[in-house]
Design a protein around this motif. Structure first.
Motif, PDB file in Angstrom:
ATOM      1  N   ASP A 124       0.563   3.918  -2.850  1.00  0.00           N
ATOM      2  CA  ASP A 124      -0.685   4.683  -2.833  1.00  0.00           C
ATOM      3  C   ASP A 124      -0.654   5.772  -1.775  1.00  0.00           C
ATOM      4  O   ASP A 124      -1.136   6.895  -1.989  1.00  0.00           O
ATOM      5  CB  ASP A 124      -1.877   3.752  -2.568  1.00  0.00           C
ATOM      6  CG  ASP A 124      -2.191   2.844  -3.734  1.00  0.00           C
ATOM      7  OD1 ASP A 124      -1.904   3.233  -4.882  1.00  0.00           O
ATOM      8  OD2 ASP A 124      -2.713   1.741  -3.503  1.00  0.00           O
TER       9      ASP A 124
ATOM     10  N   LEU B 182      -5.783   1.386   4.702  1.00  0.00           N
ATOM     11  CA  LEU B 182      -5.783   0.288   3.744  1.00  0.00           C
ATOM     12  C   LEU B 182      -5.350  -1.013   4.416  1.00  0.00           C
ATOM     13  O   LEU B 182      -4.185  -1.189   4.770  1.00  0.00           O
ATOM     14  CB  LEU B 182      -4.851   0.630   2.571  1.00  0.00           C
ATOM     15  CG  LEU B 182      -5.104   2.005   1.931  1.00  0.00           C
ATOM     16  CD1 LEU B 182      -4.076   2.274   0.843  1.00  0.00           C
ATOM     17  CD2 LEU B 182      -6.522   2.098   1.373  1.00  0.00           C
TER      18      LEU B 182
ATOM     19  N   PRO C   5     -13.430   9.023   1.997  1.00  0.00           N
ATOM     20  CA  PRO C   5     -13.595   8.343   3.286  1.00  0.00           C
ATOM     21  C   PRO C   5     -14.708   8.978   4.106  1.00  0.00           C
ATOM     22  O   PRO C   5     -14.937  10.185   4.046  1.00  0.00           O
ATOM     23  CB  PRO C   5     -12.224   8.515   3.954  1.00  0.00           C
ATOM     24  CG  PRO C   5     -11.607   9.694   3.278  1.00  0.00           C
ATOM     25  CD  PRO C   5     -12.128   9.706   1.886  1.00  0.00           C
TER      26      PRO C   5
ATOM     27  N   TRP D 276     -11.968   2.225  -3.818  1.00  0.00           N
ATOM     28  CA  TRP D 276     -12.118   3.408  -2.986  1.00  0.00           C
ATOM     29  C   TRP D 276     -13.431   4.088  -3.330  1.00  0.00           C
ATOM     30  O   TRP D 276     -13.680   4.417  -4.505  1.00  0.00           O
ATOM     31  CB  TRP D 276     -10.966   4.379  -3.207  1.00  0.00           C
ATOM     32  CG  TRP D 276      -9.621   3.854  -2.810  1.00  0.00           C
ATOM     33  CD1 TRP D 276      -9.266   2.548  -2.614  1.00  0.00           C
ATOM     34  CD2 TRP D 276      -8.444   4.623  -2.579  1.00  0.00           C
ATOM     35  NE1 TRP D 276      -7.946   2.453  -2.276  1.00  0.00           N
ATOM     36  CE2 TRP D 276      -7.410   3.721  -2.248  1.00  0.00           C
ATOM     37  CE3 TRP D 276      -8.151   5.971  -2.631  1.00  0.00           C
ATOM     38  CZ2 TRP D 276      -6.119   4.119  -1.961  1.00  0.00           C
ATOM     39  CZ3 TRP D 276      -6.868   6.388  -2.343  1.00  0.00           C
ATOM     40  CH2 TRP D 276      -5.860   5.486  -2.009  1.00  0.00           C
TER      41      TRP D 276
ATOM     42  N   LEU E 268     -10.511   0.182   4.825  1.00  0.00           N
ATOM     43  CA  LEU E 268     -10.926  -0.460   3.586  1.00  0.00           C
ATOM     44  C   LEU E 268     -10.298  -1.843   3.495  1.00  0.00           C
ATOM     45  O   LEU E 268      -9.090  -1.997   3.739  1.00  0.00           O
ATOM     46  CB  LEU E 268     -10.475   0.352   2.370  1.00  0.00           C
ATOM     47  CG  LEU E 268     -11.282   1.570   1.946  1.00  0.00           C
ATOM     48  CD1 LEU E 268     -10.721   2.113   0.641  1.00  0.00           C
ATOM     49  CD2 LEU E 268     -12.754   1.235   1.789  1.00  0.00           C
TER      50      LEU E 268
ATOM     51  N   CYS F  79       0.796  -1.231   0.000  1.00  0.00           N
ATOM     52  CA  CYS F  79       0.000   0.000   0.000  1.00  0.00           C
ATOM     53  C   CYS F  79       0.826   1.277   0.000  1.00  0.00           C
ATOM     54  O   CYS F  79       0.288   2.355  -0.286  1.00  0.00           O
ATOM     55  CB  CYS F  79      -0.939   0.020   1.204  1.00  0.00           C
ATOM     56  SG  CYS F  79      -0.063   0.130   2.796  1.00  0.00           S
TER      57      CYS F  79
ATOM     58  N   PHE G   1      -8.265   7.007   4.217  1.00  0.00           N
ATOM     59  CA  PHE G   1      -8.520   5.590   3.980  1.00  0.00           C
ATOM     60  C   PHE G   1      -7.398   4.778   4.621  1.00  0.00           C
ATOM     61  O   PHE G   1      -6.231   4.923   4.268  1.00  0.00           O
ATOM     62  CB  PHE G   1      -8.578   5.272   2.487  1.00  0.00           C
ATOM     63  CG  PHE G   1      -9.863   5.657   1.824  1.00  0.00           C
ATOM     64  CD1 PHE G   1     -11.078   5.173   2.293  1.00  0.00           C
ATOM     65  CD2 PHE G   1      -9.866   6.502   0.716  1.00  0.00           C
ATOM     66  CE1 PHE G   1     -12.267   5.512   1.669  1.00  0.00           C
ATOM     67  CE2 PHE G   1     -11.046   6.846   0.094  1.00  0.00           C
ATOM     68  CZ  PHE G   1     -12.263   6.357   0.565  1.00  0.00           C
TER      69      PHE G   1
END
Length: 338
Positions: A60, A284, A170, A165, A159, A57, A282
């Motif tokens: 991102d 992850l 969010p 997404w 998430l 992740c 978010f």
């Protein structure tokens, strides 16, 4: 005789209405409204991410930091806690990272955050989990409101791994500090209380944005230190280093509570804990989220016991010299990635 941390908390209120009103009068921006694109106000800020095996992740998360709309430059410090995947390579090559450091062995998130705090140049340190992707306005919103007297807390929307997404971004209500549905007839780990009927919990709303949690007061299983969550948290760097940063012992015992203890120490030092409802990221989840969560919960009993013991010790202060010496020694053993 130094008073205990617990007694210090009982003497500190959290009525931040004057603080938020001052910001609104000065800027013309409501406290819970995003600042304009390209906003240039606020304090010098350093974003600090502790990273361990987050290659799934981290690109991102760093891309999201690269897309921030804050008009002022801010540094991004990523401390790799001896990852065994490609986390170090991502840190070394991503353009948004201004400082990348790799610990020689696993120390835990508390030590990684401490090291990032030590090398930070900003007046405010913004702690962000390495699996927390922020909307473009978030850094500006926190930097605009940062002061020497406030701990600013954002929120998270978990998430599942590789889930799409939501286009709307969010949701604030996804955080347990906002919408809380505790189990009935089960002893709650933090407070030890048992609820005998379902509770429609609204900690953020029912405590008036945490104002009613001052002076050691509680809302069922919640108190003010527990609202301090380093998934997304801004604090004055000088205050963090004065209390000696995070207690690294939490990471050696198990998982959790190091941010609660940090919050307790900062509150005892006189800082206010103020939420920003628009600051939601978010969070992850990893591929093995369920297994990791069970492992974390097993370690939480030990870290909670350590926290309870520290509440009976004096509130820490004037630890800058010891903190700096410890971090400087650790830094010399690290690999510089960027």
């Amino acid at each position: 005789m130094n008073t205990s941390l617990k007694n210090s908390l009982a003497n500190q209120g959290n009525d931040h209405a004057g603080h938020t009103r001052e910001f609104e009068l000065k800027t013309g921006i409501p406290w819970h409204q995003t600042v304009p694109h390209g906003y240039l106000g606020g304090r010098r800020l350093s974003v600090i991410l502790p990273a361990h095996n987050v290659a799934y992740c981290l690109p991102d998360v760093l891309d999201a930091l690269d897309a921030q709309t804050y008009g002022r430059q801010f540094e991004v410090i990523v401390v790799d806690d001896a990852s065994t995947d490609t986390t170090a390579k991502i840190i070394a090559t991503h353009p948004v990272v201004t400082t990348g450091i790799r610990l020689p062995a696993r120390h835990g998130a508390a030590t990684a955050r401490n090291l990032g705090t030590f090398v930070a140049q900003g007046e405010t340190v913004l702690y962000v989990d390495a699996d927390m992707a922020l909307p473009p306005h978030t850094v500006a919103d926190l930097a605009a409101r940062a002061t020497d007297h406030a701990v600013l807390t954002g929120f998270r929307h978990n998430l599942p791994h590789r889930a799409a997404w939501p286009a709307t971004g969010p949701e604030l209500a996804a955080d347990h500090r906002v919408t809380w549905r505790p189990p009935a007839h089960t002893r709650l780990l933090y407070s030890g209380i048992t609820l005998h009927e379902p509770v429609d919990g609204r900690p953020l709303e029912h405590t008036r944005d945490f104002r009613d949690l001052g002076y050691g007061r509680t809302y069922y299983d919640w108190d003010l230190p527990r609202m301090v969550v380093t998934a997304l948290l801004a604090a004055p760097r000088a205050a963090v280093v004065d209390i000696g940063g995070f207690d690294a012992e939490f990471g050696r015992i198990g998982w959790g509570m190091e941010d609660t203890y940090l919050g307790a120490c900062l509150i005892a030092a006189g800082l206010l804990v103020i939420p920003l409802r628009q600051a939601v990221g978010f969070h992850l989840d990893p591929p093995d989220a369920a297994e990791q969560w069970q492992h974390k919960l097993r370690g939480w009993v030990g870290t909670l016991a350590h926290y309870r013991a520290l509440l009976n010790a004096p509130a820490p202060s004037m630890r800058l010299t010891a903190f700096s010496a410890s971090m400087n020694t650790l830094l010399h053993s690290c690999e510089v990635l960027r």
